[in-house]
Design a protein around this motif. Sequence first.
Motif, short mmCIF file in Angstrom:
data_model
loop_
_atom_site.label_atom_id
_atom_site.label_comp_id
_atom_site.label_asym_id
_atom_site.label_seq_id
_atom_site.Cartn_x
_atom_site.Cartn_y
_atom_site.Cartn_z
N GLU A 185 0.81 -1.21 0.00
CA GLU A 185 0.00 0.00 0.00
C GLU A 185 0.85 1.27 0.00
N LEU A 186 1.95 1.28 0.71
CA LEU A 186 2.78 2.48 0.79
C LEU A 186 3.53 2.71 -0.53
N GLY A 187 3.98 1.63 -1.15
CA GLY A 187 4.59 1.77 -2.46
C GLY A 187 3.60 2.29 -3.48
N LEU A 245 8.15 7.64 -7.07
CA LEU A 245 8.58 6.44 -7.77
C LEU A 245 9.89 5.90 -7.19
N THR A 246 10.77 6.81 -6.80
CA THR A 246 12.02 6.39 -6.16
C THR A 246 11.75 5.69 -4.83
N VAL A 247 10.86 6.28 -4.04
CA VAL A 247 10.51 5.69 -2.75
C VAL A 247 9.93 4.30 -2.95
N ASP A 248 9.02 4.16 -3.91
CA ASP A 248 8.41 2.86 -4.20
C ASP A 248 9.48 1.84 -4.58
N SER A 249 10.44 2.25 -5.42
CA SER A 249 11.51 1.33 -5.82
C SER A 249 12.34 0.89 -4.62
N LEU A 250 12.65 1.81 -3.72
CA LEU A 250 13.43 1.45 -2.53
C LEU A 250 12.69 0.45 -1.66
#
Length: 334
Positions: free
Chosen positions: A87-89, A171-176
């Motif tokens: 959900e957070l991603g 998008l960067t946060v989701d990838s991490l």
Amino acid sequence: MTAATSPINSTVQPISRLVHDRLGPLARRFSHEDGAVGVLPADLSDLEVVTGFGPTNAPTAGTLSVMIGIIELQQRLGVPMTVIVSELGAWNSRNVAWEDLLRVRDQMLSFLRAIGFDDNRGELRTHLHEGNLTRAGRIARYLTPADLAENCEDLNDLYDSHGLLGGEVGLTVDSLYTVADILGPAENGARNILMVSGMEEAYFTQLARIVLERQRTAGDLSLGWEAEVGAVYFRVIGGLGGYPKMSKSIPASAIHLGMNADDLRARILSDAPADQPALFSAIDLASGWGDAQIRAARSSYDARDADPITWAQVKSDYLDTFVEYADQWKRCAR
């Protein structure tokens, strides 16, 4: 898929005979692999499986096919499996309201258990998980903006054109978060990690390998992780109307478990030529039917021009099956 320009080159290839043999009948669900041979020892020792779902909407037939596939994989391999409902991603990478993400997240967790996920042999969790959030912060130092630009989803332009894509930082946060998901077993000492996903997420395999390689050579800044990452990629169910895949973010492309029976009837019983390949793929991969029934469906599909009535009956049978899954999905709502 965009290949990484790091020292770790993409090795995506069609499913090999060795991986086919080790996965047995389940191999039919996968189209490609990336280093899977190296993490699938003959005795499956020291192997952990990681996969996940984004809770942006009710599961499409494509997502349902993956859900059925991971449950079958759990039953066959009998190794630890982590399934993340992210959900957070999704909040960072898609333009969907937070309350909607939480609602679908909880429904998805309940549905996975209802159709057979075994909590005694695996873990279902979300991105609201302290260990994963900490791990995402620890791995960030090993990735550069260029790594993330060179390893991203091919469908981002399509999502962006529909106003569905989150911002660059999101998008960067989701990838991490997602790379941290994949590397969770490494932090816990696992040596072999098998990522299971759709081909559009193959770039995460590359990012996970970049992190592993760079931390190995970071001296005092190393995490001490010694795992190897391999992946197998599910066959894609093409979208209705010629879309490249059934996407919950593009409603016109899909049948999904949140649709009512009348709408499902209209789409599954469609006679539009462009819809037929996607409908057969859904029957093949997202029905849970036995091998004999799938073979009969394939024969009817291949002969649909000469015998449209039999193919129409197969689609009618699938409508009944999909409505049963949709009813189960509705019962799992909080």
